[in-house]
Design an enzyme around this catalytic site. Structure first.
Site, mmCIF file in Angstrom:
data_model
loop_
_atom_site.group_PDB
_atom_site.id
_atom_site.type_symbol
_atom_site.label_atom_id
_atom_site.label_comp_id
_atom_site.label_asym_id
_atom_site.label_seq_id
_atom_site.Cartn_x
_atom_site.Cartn_y
_atom_site.Cartn_z
ATOM 1 N N ALA A 136 27.537 61.997 70.611
ATOM 2 C CA ALA A 136 27.001 62.894 71.834
ATOM 3 C C ALA A 136 28.027 63.242 72.660
ATOM 4 C CB ALA A 136 25.813 62.075 72.314
ATOM 5 N N GLY B 166 26.415 59.326 68.017
ATOM 6 C CA GLY B 166 25.137 60.133 67.523
ATOM 7 C C GLY B 166 25.532 60.978 66.471
ATOM 8 N N GLU C 227 24.355 58.919 63.706
ATOM 9 C CA GLU C 227 23.059 58.815 63.710
ATOM 10 C C GLU C 227 22.360 59.817 63.320
ATOM 11 O OE1 GLU C 227 23.544 57.510 68.092
ATOM 12 O OE2 GLU C 227 22.110 55.976 67.705
ATOM 13 N N GLU D 49 29.558 53.343 70.656
ATOM 14 C CA GLU D 49 29.097 53.631 72.139
ATOM 15 C C GLU D 49 29.356 52.263 73.215
ATOM 16 O OE1 GLU D 49 27.488 54.062 69.427
ATOM 17 O OE2 GLU D 49 26.167 55.672 69.659
HETATM 18 C C1 HXC Z 1 32.840 65.001 74.094
HETATM 19 C C2 HXC Z 1 34.771 64.835 72.538
HETATM 20 C C3 HXC Z 1 33.918 63.832 71.745
HETATM 21 C C4 HXC Z 1 32.818 63.469 72.237
HETATM 22 C C5 HXC Z 1 35.912 63.980 70.911
HETATM 23 N N1 HXC Z 1 36.103 64.893 72.005
HETATM 24 N N2 HXC Z 1 34.909 63.404 70.728
HETATM 25 N N3 HXC Z 1 34.252 65.335 73.502
HETATM 26 N N4 HXC Z 1 32.121 64.207 73.540
HETATM 27 N N5 HXC Z 1 32.012 62.376 71.862
HETATM 28 C C6 HXC Z 1 36.996 65.917 72.210
HETATM 29 C C7 HXC Z 1 37.964 65.175 73.112
HETATM 30 O O1 HXC Z 1 37.854 64.825 74.242
HETATM 31 C C8 HXC Z 1 39.237 66.448 72.810
HETATM 32 O O2 HXC Z 1 39.061 67.166 73.737
HETATM 33 C C9 HXC Z 1 39.038 66.617 71.430
HETATM 34 O O3 HXC Z 1 37.680 66.482 71.029
HETATM 35 C C10 HXC Z 1 39.770 66.118 70.216
HETATM 36 O O4 HXC Z 1 39.548 64.561 70.435
HETATM 37 P P1 HXC Z 1 40.972 63.542 70.623
HETATM 38 O O5 HXC Z 1 40.354 62.429 71.235
HETATM 39 O O6 HXC Z 1 42.175 64.357 71.237
HETATM 40 O O7 HXC Z 1 41.179 63.225 69.024
HETATM 41 P P2 HXC Z 1 41.755 62.119 68.370
HETATM 42 O O8 HXC Z 1 43.030 61.681 69.099
HETATM 43 O O9 HXC Z 1 41.947 62.545 66.961
HETATM 44 O O10 HXC Z 1 40.514 61.122 68.403
HETATM 45 C C11 HXC Z 1 39.381 61.200 67.757
HETATM 46 C C12 HXC Z 1 38.461 60.210 67.869
HETATM 47 C C13 HXC Z 1 38.031 60.359 69.636
HETATM 48 C C14 HXC Z 1 38.788 58.603 67.661
HETATM 49 C C15 HXC Z 1 37.127 60.721 67.264
HETATM 50 O O11 HXC Z 1 38.161 61.614 69.939
HETATM 51 C C16 HXC Z 1 36.908 59.469 70.309
HETATM 52 O O12 HXC Z 1 37.057 58.286 70.504
HETATM 53 N N6 HXC Z 1 35.916 60.207 70.576
HETATM 54 C C17 HXC Z 1 34.707 59.767 71.078
HETATM 55 C C18 HXC Z 1 33.823 58.920 69.893
HETATM 56 C C19 HXC Z 1 32.617 58.363 70.810
HETATM 57 O O13 HXC Z 1 32.666 57.469 71.355
HETATM 58 N N7 HXC Z 1 31.436 58.678 70.186
HETATM 59 C C20 HXC Z 1 30.335 58.247 70.760
HETATM 60 C C21 HXC Z 1 29.800 59.121 71.877
HETATM 61 S S1 HXC Z 1 28.369 58.673 72.693
HETATM 62 P P3 HXC Z 1 40.167 67.765 74.569
HETATM 63 O O14 HXC Z 1 39.605 68.895 75.324
HETATM 64 O O15 HXC Z 1 40.884 66.578 75.378
HETATM 65 O O16 HXC Z 1 41.117 68.333 73.603
HETATM 66 C C22 HXC Z 1 27.365 58.807 71.762
HETATM 67 C C23 HXC Z 1 25.805 58.429 72.171
HETATM 68 C C24 HXC Z 1 24.908 58.317 71.134
HETATM 69 O O17 HXC Z 1 27.235 59.370 70.645
HETATM 70 C C25 HXC Z 1 23.486 57.896 72.015
HETATM 71 C C26 HXC Z 1 22.399 59.127 71.670
HETATM 72 C C27 HXC Z 1 23.016 60.084 70.842
#
Ligand code: HXC
Length: 257
Positions: free
Chosen positions: A64, A108, A111, A131
């Site tokens: 998400a 998400g 999911e 998360e």
């Molecule tokens: C918003 C995101 C994002 C996310 C990545 N980006 N994941 N933006 N929401 N979930 C964006 C980054 O901010 C970045 O933007 C660009 O995508 C590239 O990501 P990087 O981090 O620079 O890439 P990398 O170093 O290759 O790392 C990849 C990654 C990391 C390991 C996947 O991006 C990451 O940990 N992302 C978050 C994963 C996460 O926590 N997902 C769960 C979300 S909570 P910029 O603008 O800086 O270039 C969730 C809740 C579920 O899903 C419950 C209900 C649905």
């Protein structure tokens, strides 16, 4: 601005591509509403027999959108029915949906892949429920579908440690139907979807509904459901055609009735 959800029709298969590469396909309302609208369209289109949901080579979806939801408070999440309002359209479609996952399917994103009927994974796929690292928890089915997919031990491990699982581990654990070399993922998934879409659509829907019933019922209730649906399949012209074609040693011509 480019479209965050792209649809294509490949024969009898509807393809939905999540297209926010700059954010690793993070799922905000625009994306999720777009996926819902695409499914509405494919559900209503009698030509479509199977749907494929995919991302790009780097990410199916990295979760998400964290920026989108970071300032939500409880009342906002509750009043807008966050997740329930629009995420579950995938779950309610009666046509099969295959998730074609390359790269990250996290939070998400994982999911959403699990809401689909099956997952085909590229050898680059990485699944996880990270998360907990954000001070929150899975909220789109991760704590429920993951244990059903991979068992309690691995589900606890993934949700509590935030570690990622690669495609090989995901297949071994039962989350993934097939692993496909990344460069062939879409072609192979579209091929499988075309196979499904070539069968009788009512039978495809009956099978999908019956397999899903296995997760909602006792064994005896599920078996009874299957038996009744199986009996009803004798009402189909496609059953007459399919069996006659076998006996006559020819290809069946299903008419979806
Ligand atoms: C918003 C995101 C994002 C996310 C990545 N980006 N994941 N933006 N929401 N979930 C964006 C980054 O901010 C970045 O933007 C660009 O995508 C590239 O990501 P990087 O981090 O620079 O890439 P990398 O170093 O290759 O790392 C990849 C990654 C990391 C390991 C996947 O991006 C990451 O940990 N992302 C978050 C994963 C996460 O926590 N997902 C769960 C979300 S909570 P910029 O603008 O800086 O270039 C969730 C809740 C579920 O899903 C419950 C209900 C649905």
């Amino acid at each position: 601005m480019s479209k965050v959800v792209i649809t294509e029709v490949h024969g009898k298969v509807g393809l939905i591509r999540i297209n926010r590469p700059e954010a690793l396909n993070a799922l905000n309302n625009e994306v999720v509403d777009g996926i819902g609208a695409a499914i509405d369209g494919f559900e209503a289109d009698e030509n479509i027999g199977c749907i494929v949901l995919t991302g790009n080579e780097k990410a199916f979806a990295a979760g998400a959108d964290i920026g989108f939801m970071k300032d939500f408070d409880y009342m906002h999440a509750y009043k807008t029915d966050f997740i329930t309002r629009n995420w579950e359209r995938i779950k309610t479609t009666r046509k099969p949906v295959i998730a074609a996952v390359a790269g990250f399917a996290l939070g998400g994103g994982c999911e959403m892949a699990m809401m689909c009927d099956m997952i085909f994974a590229a050898d680059t796929a990485k699944f996880g429920q990270p998360e907990i690292r954000l001070g929150t928890m899975p909220g789109a089915g991760g704590t429920q579908r993951l244990p059903r997919g991979v068992g309690k031990a691995k589900a606890m491990d993934l949700c509590l440690t935030a570690r990622m699982m690669d495609a090989a581990e995901a297949e071994k654990a039962g989350l993934v139907a097939r692993i496909i070399p990344a460069e062939q993922l879409l072609d192979e998934t579209l091929k499988a979807a075309a196979t499904i879409a070539g069968f009788s659509l009512p039978v495809v829907m009956m099978i999908k509904e019956s397999v899903n019933r296995a997760f909602e019922s006792s064994l005896n209730e599920g078996l009874l459901f299957e038996r009744r649906v199986f009996h009803s399949a004798f009402a189909l012209e496609d059953q007459k055609e399919g069996m006659a074609a076998f006996v006559e040693k020819r290809k069946p011509a299903f008419r979806n009735c």
